[in-house]
Design an enzyme around this catalytic site. Structure first.
Site, PDB file in Angstrom:
ATOM      1  N   GLU A  45     112.944  68.667 -36.334  1.00  0.00           N
ATOM      2  CA  GLU A  45     112.434  67.518 -37.068  1.00  0.00           C
ATOM      3  C   GLU A  45     111.146  67.083 -36.390  1.00  0.00           C
ATOM      4  O   GLU A  45     111.136  66.791 -35.187  1.00  0.00           O
ATOM      5  CB  GLU A  45     113.419  66.353 -37.083  1.00  0.00           C
ATOM      6  CG  GLU A  45     112.892  65.171 -37.907  1.00  0.00           C
ATOM      7  CD  GLU A  45     113.739  63.915 -37.809  1.00  0.00           C
ATOM      8  OE1 GLU A  45     113.575  63.034 -38.661  1.00  0.00           O
ATOM      9  OE2 GLU A  45     114.557  63.805 -36.864  1.00  0.00           O
ATOM     10  N   GLU A  70     108.922  64.238 -31.129  1.00  0.00           N
ATOM     11  CA  GLU A  70     108.306  62.919 -31.325  1.00  0.00           C
ATOM     12  C   GLU A  70     107.113  62.804 -30.388  1.00  0.00           C
ATOM     13  O   GLU A  70     107.223  63.084 -29.194  1.00  0.00           O
ATOM     14  CB  GLU A  70     109.308  61.805 -31.064  1.00  0.00           C
ATOM     15  CG  GLU A  70     108.738  60.399 -31.104  1.00  0.00           C
ATOM     16  CD  GLU A  70     107.983  60.081 -32.400  1.00  0.00           C
ATOM     17  OE1 GLU A  70     106.809  59.652 -32.296  1.00  0.00           O
ATOM     18  OE2 GLU A  70     108.556  60.264 -33.478  1.00  0.00           O
ATOM     19  N   ASP A 119     103.463  59.896 -41.295  1.00  0.00           N
ATOM     20  CA  ASP A 119     102.282  59.052 -41.472  1.00  0.00           C
ATOM     21  C   ASP A 119     101.443  59.621 -42.616  1.00  0.00           C
ATOM     22  O   ASP A 119     101.066  60.791 -42.590  1.00  0.00           O
ATOM     23  CB  ASP A 119     101.463  59.042 -40.180  1.00  0.00           C
ATOM     24  CG  ASP A 119     100.380  57.970 -40.168  1.00  0.00           C
ATOM     25  OD1 ASP A 119      99.820  57.681 -41.252  1.00  0.00           O
ATOM     26  OD2 ASP A 119     100.082  57.435 -39.091  1.00  0.00           O
ATOM     27  N   LYS A 123      93.250  57.978 -45.597  1.00  0.00           N
ATOM     28  CA  LYS A 123      91.808  58.196 -45.703  1.00  0.00           C
ATOM     29  C   LYS A 123      91.485  59.685 -45.783  1.00  0.00           C
ATOM     30  O   LYS A 123      92.064  60.492 -45.064  1.00  0.00           O
ATOM     31  CB  LYS A 123      91.083  57.556 -44.523  1.00  0.00           C
ATOM     32  CG  LYS A 123      91.208  56.032 -44.489  1.00  0.00           C
ATOM     33  CD  LYS A 123      90.450  55.440 -43.323  1.00  0.00           C
ATOM     34  CE  LYS A 123      90.583  53.908 -43.310  1.00  0.00           C
ATOM     35  NZ  LYS A 123      89.860  53.299 -42.172  1.00  0.00           N
ATOM     36  N   ASP A 155     108.362  57.722 -48.802  1.00  0.00           N
ATOM     37  CA  ASP A 155     108.330  56.612 -49.761  1.00  0.00           C
ATOM     38  C   ASP A 155     106.932  56.466 -50.353  1.00  0.00           C
ATOM     39  O   ASP A 155     106.730  55.662 -51.260  1.00  0.00           O
ATOM     40  CB  ASP A 155     108.717  55.306 -49.068  1.00  0.00           C
ATOM     41  CG  ASP A 155     107.701  54.911 -47.999  1.00  0.00           C
ATOM     42  OD1 ASP A 155     107.371  55.773 -47.163  1.00  0.00           O
ATOM     43  OD2 ASP A 155     107.233  53.761 -48.010  1.00  0.00           O
ATOM     44  N   THR A 193     117.185  58.029 -42.864  1.00  0.00           N
ATOM     45  CA  THR A 193     116.608  57.614 -41.593  1.00  0.00           C
ATOM     46  C   THR A 193     116.725  56.104 -41.485  1.00  0.00           C
ATOM     47  O   THR A 193     117.062  55.419 -42.452  1.00  0.00           O
ATOM     48  CB  THR A 193     115.127  58.015 -41.487  1.00  0.00           C
ATOM     49  OG1 THR A 193     114.358  57.161 -42.345  1.00  0.00           O
ATOM     50  CG2 THR A 193     114.924  59.466 -41.893  1.00  0.00           C
ATOM     51  N   GLU A 194     116.412  55.558 -40.323  1.00  0.00           N
ATOM     52  CA  GLU A 194     116.474  54.103 -40.148  1.00  0.00           C
ATOM     53  C   GLU A 194     115.450  53.401 -41.043  1.00  0.00           C
ATOM     54  O   GLU A 194     115.724  52.345 -41.622  1.00  0.00           O
ATOM     55  CB  GLU A 194     116.275  53.719 -38.682  1.00  0.00           C
ATOM     56  CG  GLU A 194     114.976  54.168 -38.045  1.00  0.00           C
ATOM     57  CD  GLU A 194     115.023  55.597 -37.509  1.00  0.00           C
ATOM     58  OE1 GLU A 194     114.019  56.031 -36.911  1.00  0.00           O
ATOM     59  OE2 GLU A 194     116.057  56.287 -37.693  1.00  0.00           O
ATOM     60  N   TYR A 195     114.278  54.017 -41.202  1.00  0.00           N
ATOM     61  CA  TYR A 195     113.257  53.417 -42.064  1.00  0.00           C
ATOM     62  C   TYR A 195     113.603  53.585 -43.538  1.00  0.00           C
ATOM     63  O   TYR A 195     113.296  52.723 -44.356  1.00  0.00           O
ATOM     64  CB  TYR A 195     111.885  54.016 -41.748  1.00  0.00           C
ATOM     65  CG  TYR A 195     111.317  53.466 -40.465  1.00  0.00           C
ATOM     66  CD1 TYR A 195     110.747  52.202 -40.433  1.00  0.00           C
ATOM     67  CD2 TYR A 195     111.389  54.187 -39.284  1.00  0.00           C
ATOM     68  CE1 TYR A 195     110.252  51.670 -39.253  1.00  0.00           C
ATOM     69  CE2 TYR A 195     110.904  53.658 -38.094  1.00  0.00           C
ATOM     70  CZ  TYR A 195     110.338  52.397 -38.096  1.00  0.00           C
ATOM     71  OH  TYR A 195     109.870  51.874 -36.917  1.00  0.00           O
TER      72      TYR A 195
END
Length: 216
Positions: A45, A70, A119, A123, A155, A193-195
């Protein structure tokens, strides 16, 4: 993700060397044999965040190996604490930048790649930083096994549209997708996921796709 610096984080990471793998480049091509000490499939991941997803996934599939990646120490240490608490022998973590993937993994070493709520780098000048840009898809093409898969959730509708086109333009086969995960057949097997939980509570839509590695 930006979190306040945690002075204790590096010390905690270094105190758990069997879970938080240091100097990961020395295990290139040897992850299953040397780190996990088996020949099970290895899944990664990229952008693990606080670790809820990868811990749940490793629990669900004990016959497979998982490596959380991460970039930020202040975030990876939170995931590490959950991994240590879960006491899973098939899950490790590294604090490393995904731009160095080819220094960590050998060709065809990876079974599946998970990209969760990356992320979006909205731009145009930052396009190459998106984890579904041509540059990264070329990395994945090299390290994935034949018929290897990428599972992607976001999302961000704009990032999803961009990613869908990017996969197609770079000769990946999209085998599953939905622009409304929580009203689709894929929800049954979904691990949030937590988000993701937070986004869903706020009424945000979740997109999902699974893409398969292109044939040579």
């Amino acid at each position: 993700m930006r979190l306040r610096n945690k002075p204790w984080a590096q010390e905690y990471i270094e105190s758990n060397p069997t879970v938080a793998i240091q100097n990961p480049t020395k295990y290139q091509g040897q992850w299953a044999k040397t780190v996990f000490k088996n020949n099970h499939p290895l899944n990664i991941e990229i952008g693990t965040g606080k670790g809820d997803f990868i811990v749940a996934l490793a629990k669900k599939y004990p016959e497979q190996n998982f490596l959380a990646i991460e970039r930020y120490v202040s975030v990876s240490v939170l995931a590490l604490k959950k991994i240590v608490a879960a006491d899973l022998i098939n899950l490790k973590i590294i604090t490393f930048d995904a731009v160095m993937l080819l220094d960590i993994f050998a060709p065809q070493e990876i079974n599946k790649i998970y990209l969760n709520f990356s992320d979006p780098w909205p731009k145009a000048r930052h396009e190459k930083r998106r984890l579904t840009s041509k540059k990264f898809l070329e990395f994945y093409q090299l390290i994935l096994q034949p018929n290897g898969e990428i599972h992607f959730k976001t999302d961000n509708d704009q990032l999803f549209a961009y990613s869908f086109e990017s996969f197609q333009a770079n000769n990946w086969k999209i085998i599953d997708y939905t622009t409304d995960l929580y009203h689709s057949k894929y929800l049954e097997n979904n691990i949030p996921t937590e988000y993701e939980r937070r986004f869903v509570q706020l009424g945000e839509n979740i997109n999902y796709l699974c893409a398969q590695k292109a044939s040579p």
